[in-house]
Scaffold this active site. Sequence first.
Site, PDB file in Angstrom:
ATOM      1  N   GLU A 108      48.274   8.721  37.688  1.00  0.00           N
ATOM      2  CA  GLU A 108      49.625   8.143  37.673  1.00  0.00           C
ATOM      3  C   GLU A 108      50.635   9.235  37.247  1.00  0.00           C
ATOM      4  O   GLU A 108      50.316  10.084  36.404  1.00  0.00           O
ATOM      5  CB  GLU A 108      49.612   7.004  36.631  1.00  0.00           C
ATOM      6  CG  GLU A 108      50.909   6.270  36.406  1.00  0.00           C
ATOM      7  CD  GLU A 108      50.750   5.214  35.284  1.00  0.00           C
ATOM      8  OE1 GLU A 108      49.717   5.223  34.555  1.00  0.00           O
ATOM      9  OE2 GLU A 108      51.663   4.392  35.140  1.00  0.00           O
ATOM     10  N   VAL A 122      45.592   5.036  27.830  1.00  0.00           N
ATOM     11  CA  VAL A 122      45.607   5.532  26.458  1.00  0.00           C
ATOM     12  C   VAL A 122      44.650   4.744  25.558  1.00  0.00           C
ATOM     13  O   VAL A 122      44.617   4.965  24.352  1.00  0.00           O
ATOM     14  CB  VAL A 122      47.037   5.495  25.872  1.00  0.00           C
ATOM     15  CG1 VAL A 122      47.914   6.551  26.517  1.00  0.00           C
ATOM     16  CG2 VAL A 122      47.666   4.116  26.025  1.00  0.00           C
ATOM     17  N   LYS A 181      54.115  -0.004  41.119  1.00  0.00           N
ATOM     18  CA  LYS A 181      53.322  -0.657  40.055  1.00  0.00           C
ATOM     19  C   LYS A 181      53.863  -2.053  39.750  1.00  0.00           C
ATOM     20  O   LYS A 181      55.061  -2.216  39.459  1.00  0.00           O
ATOM     21  CB  LYS A 181      53.371   0.223  38.806  1.00  0.00           C
ATOM     22  CG  LYS A 181      52.464  -0.195  37.674  1.00  0.00           C
ATOM     23  CD  LYS A 181      52.526   0.861  36.559  1.00  0.00           C
ATOM     24  CE  LYS A 181      51.563   0.583  35.432  1.00  0.00           C
ATOM     25  NZ  LYS A 181      51.616   1.657  34.415  1.00  0.00           N
ATOM     26  N   CYS A 227      47.024   1.876  36.913  1.00  0.00           N
ATOM     27  CA  CYS A 227      46.800   1.811  35.466  1.00  0.00           C
ATOM     28  C   CYS A 227      46.772   0.381  34.915  1.00  0.00           C
ATOM     29  O   CYS A 227      45.838  -0.363  35.195  1.00  0.00           O
ATOM     30  CB  CYS A 227      47.848   2.677  34.770  1.00  0.00           C
ATOM     31  SG  CYS A 227      47.319   3.203  33.132  1.00  0.00           S
TER      32      CYS A 227
HETATM   33  C1  ACM Z   1      49.616   2.550  31.633  1.00  0.00           C
HETATM   34  O1  ACM Z   1      49.830   1.606  32.383  1.00  0.00           O
HETATM   35  N1  ACM Z   1      50.084   3.764  31.916  1.00  0.00           N
HETATM   36  C2  ACM Z   1      48.806   2.394  30.431  1.00  0.00           C
END
Ligand code: ACM
Length: 265
Positions: free
Chosen positions: A39, A172, A110, A145
């Site tokens: 990402e 993370v 996203k 993510c």
């Molecule tokens: C994320 O969505 N970058 C944790």
Amino acid sequence: MMKISLVQFSPEFGNIKSNSKKILDYCNNIESEIIVFPELAFSGYDFRNREEAFDLSFEFGKEYMIDLQNISTKNNKIICVGFSERIDDKLYNSAAVFLPKEELSFTYHKVHLFFKERFIFNESEKGFLVKYYEDYDINVGLMICYDWRFPEASRTLALKGADIILCPSNLVTNVWHISTPSRALENKVYLAIANRIGNENRNGTELLFNGGSVIHSYNGSDLIKASVDLEQTITAEISPEKTRDKSFNDFNNIFSDRRAGFYAK
Ligand code: ACM
């Protein structure tokens, strides 16, 4: 049978020139038919504000995107990479997917924005996408993510016909490892998560990105997994057509057995 490679690295915050050189070098040197990067791989992750993310964004089809499309077309490769995408005055946390036929290339925005991303990026308006690439007989679906936390994301992509879900990430935490094998198994799809490594300390909080990029087979097993802190390329063989029969014995089929009328909206 074809190969997919995930590139795990640490984008240098704000250094689009150096990050894009790295991305292009990898694309020129990896032989696999599909290559996936993390990402926001061109810019880094932890923007101070929307203005900074705007400064580090570009339009799909312009600048570095042209080079990636050219490599995709010339070498017949599917390339997926996360970037901050500008469309007029809107900004999206996007994944670009370059297909060798340029007219098929697309971006995914996203859907589930994580933590302070909501103050930086616009919400997706186009939702989950799956594209078919005939040369490789593969249906490619996208999520990014934090989308992993929503089983609806991978289910929607599987119901739309994805054989494989590509998931550029900047994760993370480690809890996702508990969940993502199930997303592959319950949908009978491959799931390829390209995570980044390294850290960023820009907003008073240190973010440590913990690698562990992984390619799950459609039975939930790991085909290959990366280390937690090394720059690394991992590669696996996949057979997209094996995901299409959703039966797992003579009487059960994970799609036709669904009882959607009992599920909450
Ligand atoms: C994320 O969505 N970058 C944790």
